[in-house]
Design a protein around this motif. Structure first.
Motif, PDB file in Angstrom:
ATOM      1  N   TRP A  78       0.867  -1.228  -0.008  1.00 31.98           N
ATOM      2  CA  TRP A  78       0.156   0.108  -0.009  1.00 31.98           C
ATOM      3  C   TRP A  78       0.822   1.174  -0.054  1.00 31.98           C
ATOM      4  O   TRP A  78       0.402   2.271   0.612  1.00 31.98           O
ATOM      5  CB  TRP A  78      -0.980  -0.013   1.055  1.00 31.98           C
TER       6      TRP A  78
ATOM      7  N   PRO B 198       2.139   4.224  -2.352  1.00 31.68           N
ATOM      8  CA  PRO B 198       1.973   4.846  -3.744  1.00 31.68           C
ATOM      9  C   PRO B 198       3.261   5.216  -4.175  1.00 31.68           C
ATOM     10  O   PRO B 198       3.634   5.323  -5.549  1.00 31.68           O
ATOM     11  CB  PRO B 198       1.086   6.132  -3.406  1.00 31.68           C
TER      12      PRO B 198
ATOM     13  N   LYS C 203      -6.085   0.378  -4.801  1.00 31.18           N
ATOM     14  CA  LYS C 203      -6.465   1.532  -5.392  1.00 31.18           C
ATOM     15  C   LYS C 203      -5.770   2.186  -6.542  1.00 31.18           C
ATOM     16  O   LYS C 203      -4.527   1.546  -6.761  1.00 31.18           O
ATOM     17  CB  LYS C 203      -6.731   2.701  -4.071  1.00 31.18           C
TER      18      LYS C 203
ATOM     19  N   THR D 136      -4.209   5.808  -7.772  1.00 25.78           N
ATOM     20  CA  THR D 136      -3.949   7.167  -7.332  1.00 25.78           C
ATOM     21  C   THR D 136      -3.433   7.831  -8.717  1.00 25.78           C
ATOM     22  O   THR D 136      -2.631   7.349  -9.560  1.00 25.78           O
ATOM     23  CB  THR D 136      -2.948   7.189  -6.244  1.00 25.78           C
TER      24      THR D 136
ATOM     25  N   ASN E 204       1.201   9.637  -4.415  1.00 28.73           N
ATOM     26  CA  ASN E 204       0.484   9.870  -2.959  1.00 28.73           C
ATOM     27  C   ASN E 204      -0.810   9.504  -2.519  1.00 28.73           C
ATOM     28  O   ASN E 204      -1.518   9.134  -3.821  1.00 28.73           O
ATOM     29  CB  ASN E 204       0.896  11.458  -2.569  1.00 28.73           C
ATOM     30  N   TRP E 205      -1.482   9.822  -1.738  1.00 27.47           N
ATOM     31  CA  TRP E 205      -3.048   9.633  -1.450  1.00 27.47           C
ATOM     32  C   TRP E 205      -4.068  10.739  -1.711  1.00 27.47           C
ATOM     33  O   TRP E 205      -5.007  10.812  -1.164  1.00 27.47           O
ATOM     34  CB  TRP E 205      -2.944   8.901  -0.159  1.00 27.47           C
TER      35      TRP E 205
ATOM     36  N   ALA F 105      -7.576   9.301  -5.076  1.00 28.12           N
ATOM     37  CA  ALA F 105      -7.549   7.798  -5.458  1.00 28.12           C
ATOM     38  C   ALA F 105      -8.854   7.377  -5.818  1.00 28.12           C
ATOM     39  O   ALA F 105      -9.694   7.798  -5.276  1.00 28.12           O
ATOM     40  CB  ALA F 105      -7.058   7.050  -4.198  1.00 28.12           C
TER      41      ALA F 105
ATOM     42  N   ASN G 256     -12.247  -0.511  -1.695  1.00 29.83           N
ATOM     43  CA  ASN G 256     -10.980  -0.723  -2.380  1.00 29.83           C
ATOM     44  C   ASN G 256     -11.525  -1.539  -3.648  1.00 29.83           C
ATOM     45  O   ASN G 256     -12.441  -2.232  -3.911  1.00 29.83           O
ATOM     46  CB  ASN G 256     -10.058  -1.582  -1.281  1.00 29.83           C
TER      47      ASN G 256
END
Length: 343
Positions: A170, A172, A201, A203, A207-208, A211, A227
């Protein structure tokens, strides 16, 4: 007395006839004249375009349009048609122009996207043909302007999204990517999902901040908290369409098979690894000159590639092995090329 009465009646009748004649008005009908309909004219502000990322926000070309004639005042729909030279507008890209528009302006970025959508090669100057199709209704045949030829050199317009998930922790920043070669909002890539947790997911950056999650029924959304889930362990092709907010997934594994490797039977496939950056498959294998190989999809013969001299095709024969030994083998479905490099 009778004579005078008749005279009066006749006079009145004449007046009535004159009134009828003066009141009658012929109806004027405006009818299209297809036989004499003429297309408008088209002109381009430049005949040669060398497009670059440095000039993508500036005006690259302006097309000037004059209206067609259908034999009476009309409000036609004008559509700019663009195609590579030699295709004769068999399947052109079409852009509907604003009503009565006298011109259309393209920035370098927008026109480069059009060129790439026509599969024009980046860094190579090639002619593009442009014309205007004008139509007033489906019942009347369209008319066309003159054809303008513009020599265009497109540049690569590559963009990426990223696929963090359980398969890689998880993160990114280190996630594999999906690629859009033309920046048209459609991203494709192959992710190797491993382990028992197949959730992930997508993105828009490493980065988050933004997403995509599962919005149900093949739809994705940046506001969905759920998800996404791969259909099975192994290589899966993902196609994200940001224009429609949809995601498709399917198993996708290219392998080497043949008596030049392990054999032609089920279970003899040597799976290759996909690189989303180069869009190529690669793998090492011990090969024999006494045999030959092919590449095939998902361990089945529905889709397979043979070839010769580094060029692959679904209709070509088996690929010959030049000499016994260990090889680095690469294959690109995008360019239909392969290499056999002895180690």
């Amino acid at each position: 007395m009778m004579k005078r009465y008749l005279h009066t009646v006749l006079a009145a009748g004449c007046v009535s006839l004159l009134m009828l004649a003066s009141c009658k008005k012929d109806e004027t009908k405006l009818v299209a004249d297809p036989a004499n309909a003429k297309g408008g004219t088209l002109a381009a502000s430049a005949s040669t375009l060398v497009l670059t990322k440095a000039t993508e926000t500036t005006t690259a070309v302006t097309f000037t349009v004059t209206q067609p004639s259908f034999g009476y005042p009309a409000a036609p729909t004008n559509t700019l048609q663009l195609d590579v030279s030699g295709d004769n507008f068999a399947a052109p890209k079409e852009v509907v122009l604003a009503a009565k528009a006298g011109s259309v302006v393209y920035t370098g970025l927008d026109f480069n996207a059009l060129a790439l959508s026509l599969n024009m090669k980046t860094g190579v100057a090639a002619p593009m043909q442009v014309r205007v199709k004008s139509q007033i209704s489906t019942a009347v045949a369209p008319v066309y302007s003159n054809v303008v030829t513009v020599t265009v050199t497109p540049y690569p317009l590559i963009s990426y999204v990223y696929v963090p998930g359980a398969y890689q922790g998880w993160n990114p920043a280190t996630a594999d990517s999906l690629k859009s070669a033309t920046g048209n909002g459609v991203y494709t890539g192959i992710i190797n999902f491993v382990g028992t947790d197949l959730t992930y997911k997508i993105t828009t950056a490493k980065n988050w901040n933004t997403a995509y999650g599962d919005a149900g029924s093949g739809a994705v959304s940046t506001t969905a908290s759920s998800n996404l889930t791969a259909p099975a362990v192994g290589n899966t092709q993902l196609v994200l369409d940001e224009n429609k907010n949809t995601l498709t997934m399917k198993a996708y594994q290219i392998s080497i098979i043949g008596d030049g490797a392990l054999g032609w039977d089920a279970g003899d496939d040597i799976d290759m690894t996909f690189n989303n950056g180069t869009q190529t498959w690669s793998g090492t294998a011990t090969l024999k000159a006494s045999g030959s190989i092919k590449f095939r999809l998902n361990h089945a013969w529905d889709t397979s590639y043979g070839g010769a001299n580094g060029v692959a095709s679904t209709t070509a024969g088996n690929i010959a092995i030049p000499a016994d030994g260990k090889y680095l083998v690469t294959f690109s479905e995008a360019t239909l090329t392969y290499t056999l490099t002895k180690q």
